[in-house]
Design a protein around this motif. Sequence first.
Motif, PDB file in Angstrom:
ATOM      1  N   GLN A 159      19.682  33.677  39.850  1.00  0.00           N
ATOM      2  CA  GLN A 159      20.324  33.209  41.079  1.00  0.00           C
ATOM      3  C   GLN A 159      21.714  32.641  40.792  1.00  0.00           C
ATOM      4  O   GLN A 159      22.662  32.882  41.541  1.00  0.00           O
ATOM      5  N   ARG A 160      21.812  31.884  39.693  1.00  0.00           N
ATOM      6  CA  ARG A 160      23.110  31.313  39.315  1.00  0.00           C
ATOM      7  C   ARG A 160      24.133  32.416  39.058  1.00  0.00           C
ATOM      8  O   ARG A 160      25.262  32.361  39.551  1.00  0.00           O
ATOM      9  N   GLU A 161      23.740  33.425  38.285  1.00  0.00           N
ATOM     10  CA  GLU A 161      24.678  34.484  37.919  1.00  0.00           C
ATOM     11  C   GLU A 161      25.057  35.345  39.119  1.00  0.00           C
ATOM     12  O   GLU A 161      26.208  35.778  39.242  1.00  0.00           O
ATOM     13  N   GLU A 162      24.105  35.600  40.012  1.00  0.00           N
ATOM     14  CA  GLU A 162      24.452  36.379  41.207  1.00  0.00           C
ATOM     15  C   GLU A 162      25.440  35.611  42.080  1.00  0.00           C
ATOM     16  O   GLU A 162      26.416  36.188  42.582  1.00  0.00           O
ATOM     17  N   LEU A 163      25.201  34.328  42.258  1.00  0.00           N
ATOM     18  CA  LEU A 163      26.144  33.514  43.036  1.00  0.00           C
ATOM     19  C   LEU A 163      27.511  33.484  42.369  1.00  0.00           C
ATOM     20  O   LEU A 163      28.540  33.580  43.040  1.00  0.00           O
ATOM     21  N   LYS A 164      27.504  33.357  41.056  1.00  0.00           N
ATOM     22  CA  LYS A 164      28.768  33.350  40.322  1.00  0.00           C
ATOM     23  C   LYS A 164      29.520  34.654  40.596  1.00  0.00           C
ATOM     24  O   LYS A 164      30.727  34.640  40.839  1.00  0.00           O
ATOM     25  N   GLY A 165      28.790  35.770  40.586  1.00  0.00           N
ATOM     26  CA  GLY A 165      29.419  37.048  40.893  1.00  0.00           C
ATOM     27  C   GLY A 165      29.997  37.071  42.299  1.00  0.00           C
ATOM     28  O   GLY A 165      31.120  37.538  42.517  1.00  0.00           O
ATOM     29  N   ASP A 166      29.243  36.550  43.256  1.00  0.00           N
ATOM     30  CA  ASP A 166      29.721  36.498  44.641  1.00  0.00           C
ATOM     31  C   ASP A 166      31.014  35.697  44.755  1.00  0.00           C
ATOM     32  O   ASP A 166      31.965  36.098  45.436  1.00  0.00           O
ATOM     33  N   PHE A 167      31.024  34.558  44.076  1.00  0.00           N
ATOM     34  CA  PHE A 167      32.203  33.685  44.147  1.00  0.00           C
ATOM     35  C   PHE A 167      33.411  34.332  43.480  1.00  0.00           C
ATOM     36  O   PHE A 167      34.546  34.238  43.975  1.00  0.00           O
ATOM     37  N   LEU A 168      33.169  35.000  42.354  1.00  0.00           N
ATOM     38  CA  LEU A 168      34.268  35.648  41.635  1.00  0.00           C
ATOM     39  C   LEU A 168      34.839  36.827  42.423  1.00  0.00           C
ATOM     40  O   LEU A 168      36.037  37.101  42.362  1.00  0.00           O
ATOM     41  N   VAL A 169      33.986  37.516  43.176  1.00  0.00           N
ATOM     42  CA  VAL A 169      34.475  38.576  44.060  1.00  0.00           C
ATOM     43  C   VAL A 169      35.440  37.991  45.082  1.00  0.00           C
ATOM     44  O   VAL A 169      36.498  38.554  45.366  1.00  0.00           O
ATOM     45  N   ARG A 170      35.079  36.828  45.622  1.00  0.00           N
ATOM     46  CA  ARG A 170      35.966  36.168  46.593  1.00  0.00           C
ATOM     47  C   ARG A 170      37.318  35.828  45.970  1.00  0.00           C
ATOM     48  O   ARG A 170      38.345  35.849  46.639  1.00  0.00           O
ATOM     49  N   LYS A 171      37.295  35.498  44.693  1.00  0.00           N
ATOM     50  CA  LYS A 171      38.539  35.167  43.997  1.00  0.00           C
ATOM     51  C   LYS A 171      39.322  36.409  43.582  1.00  0.00           C
ATOM     52  O   LYS A 171      40.462  36.305  43.137  1.00  0.00           O
ATOM     53  N   GLY A 172      38.695  37.572  43.681  1.00  0.00           N
ATOM     54  CA  GLY A 172      39.353  38.804  43.270  1.00  0.00           C
ATOM     55  C   GLY A 172      39.242  39.080  41.791  1.00  0.00           C
ATOM     56  O   GLY A 172      39.895  39.985  41.271  1.00  0.00           O
ATOM     57  N   GLU A 173      38.396  38.319  41.083  1.00  0.00           N
ATOM     58  CA  GLU A 173      38.214  38.503  39.634  1.00  0.00           C
ATOM     59  C   GLU A 173      37.034  39.456  39.424  1.00  0.00           C
ATOM     60  O   GLU A 173      35.921  39.050  39.064  1.00  0.00           O
ATOM     61  N   LEU A 174      37.284  40.729  39.644  1.00  0.00           N
ATOM     62  CA  LEU A 174      36.207  41.709  39.726  1.00  0.00           C
ATOM     63  C   LEU A 174      35.531  41.987  38.380  1.00  0.00           C
ATOM     64  O   LEU A 174      34.320  42.220  38.333  1.00  0.00           O
ATOM     65  N   ASP A 175      36.285  41.983  37.295  1.00  0.00           N
ATOM     66  CA  ASP A 175      35.670  42.224  35.986  1.00  0.00           C
ATOM     67  C   ASP A 175      34.686  41.109  35.638  1.00  0.00           C
ATOM     68  O   ASP A 175      33.587  41.372  35.138  1.00  0.00           O
ATOM     69  N   LYS A 176      35.081  39.881  35.920  1.00  0.00           N
ATOM     70  CA  LYS A 176      34.184  38.749  35.661  1.00  0.00           C
ATOM     71  C   LYS A 176      32.972  38.805  36.598  1.00  0.00           C
ATOM     72  O   LYS A 176      31.858  38.451  36.207  1.00  0.00           O
ATOM     73  N   ALA A 177      33.210  39.252  37.827  1.00  0.00           N
ATOM     74  CA  ALA A 177      32.112  39.372  38.783  1.00  0.00           C
ATOM     75  C   ALA A 177      31.088  40.408  38.295  1.00  0.00           C
ATOM     76  O   ALA A 177      29.874  40.187  38.382  1.00  0.00           O
ATOM     77  N   LYS A 178      31.591  41.536  37.781  1.00  0.00           N
ATOM     78  CA  LYS A 178      30.690  42.566  37.241  1.00  0.00           C
ATOM     79  C   LYS A 178      29.821  41.988  36.131  1.00  0.00           C
ATOM     80  O   LYS A 178      28.607  42.234  36.061  1.00  0.00           O
ATOM     81  N   ALA A 179      30.457  41.233  35.236  1.00  0.00           N
ATOM     82  CA  ALA A 179      29.719  40.644  34.114  1.00  0.00           C
ATOM     83  C   ALA A 179      28.642  39.683  34.623  1.00  0.00           C
ATOM     84  O   ALA A 179      27.523  39.642  34.089  1.00  0.00           O
ATOM     85  N   ALA A 180      28.967  38.916  35.665  1.00  0.00           N
ATOM     86  CA  ALA A 180      28.007  37.966  36.219  1.00  0.00           C
ATOM     87  C   ALA A 180      26.836  38.705  36.868  1.00  0.00           C
ATOM     88  O   ALA A 180      25.669  38.339  36.678  1.00  0.00           O
ATOM     89  N   TYR A 181      27.141  39.753  37.632  1.00  0.00           N
ATOM     90  CA  TYR A 181      26.072  40.527  38.267  1.00  0.00           C
ATOM     91  C   TYR A 181      25.177  41.186  37.217  1.00  0.00           C
ATOM     92  O   TYR A 181      23.956  41.243  37.371  1.00  0.00           O
ATOM     93  N   GLN A 182      25.793  41.692  36.148  1.00  0.00           N
ATOM     94  CA  GLN A 182      25.010  42.314  35.088  1.00  0.00           C
ATOM     95  C   GLN A 182      24.097  41.284  34.434  1.00  0.00           C
ATOM     96  O   GLN A 182      22.932  41.573  34.118  1.00  0.00           O
ATOM     97  N   SER A 183      24.618  40.081  34.230  1.00  0.00           N
ATOM     98  CA  SER A 183      23.806  39.009  33.667  1.00  0.00           C
ATOM     99  C   SER A 183      22.632  38.675  34.582  1.00  0.00           C
ATOM    100  O   SER A 183      21.515  38.435  34.125  1.00  0.00           O
TER     101      SER A 183
END
Length: 206
Positions: A159-183
């Motif tokens: 849940q933490r990593e999915e939320l992190k991905g969601d937040f990073l998408v909002r920031k436009g940091e897509l590579d970091k978001a991908k890593a968070a979703y994968q985690s």
Amino acid sequence: MEIYSTEEQQVDAIKQFWKDYGTSIVIGAVVGLGGLYGWNYYSDVKIAKAEQASQAFQGLITQSADDAAMLAGVAEFTKNHDQQGYAALLDLIVAKTAVETKDYAKAEAALKKVIAAKPGAGLDMIANLRLARIQTEQGQIDTALATLELVTDKAFAAQREELKGDFLVRKGELDKAKAAYQSALDNGGVITSPALKIKLDNLNQA
């Protein structure tokens, strides 16, 4: 604001656990102390208080659909009882009610009470997840990401990593978001969030 999903199911499970066993746990602990030290009077008082708290808690839960009665009841409960598990659950309900009326300041205050109390049973982890979502809703994405770092229980890693991905998408940091979703996927997140795989696939195709 849609901020409750898997956490709400977890709260419901914890709530039911406390309703079913909360009094017994407190009584068992107190009786154990009573047998060890002979604190019979102390035990009787604590048992009575635990039973009263259990009854008051169950009464409040039945009022949860009535926001005004619920909030008034929570204030009275906190004043009269010192049972951390029950109090934390009630604060989560207060936060949910406040979010539904967009009173984010009240919601944050209630969630921070849970976090500060450290009641265990995953309640403080749930409070941090919800607090992060509220912070993001108010545009405080960096603060929300920092709040997520406080979610250290492995049971909440997906849940933490999915939320992190969601937040990073909002920031436009897509590579970091991908890593968070994968985690999140690696931690079994797709079981509780079927949309997780779709989120990652969409980023991979972007």
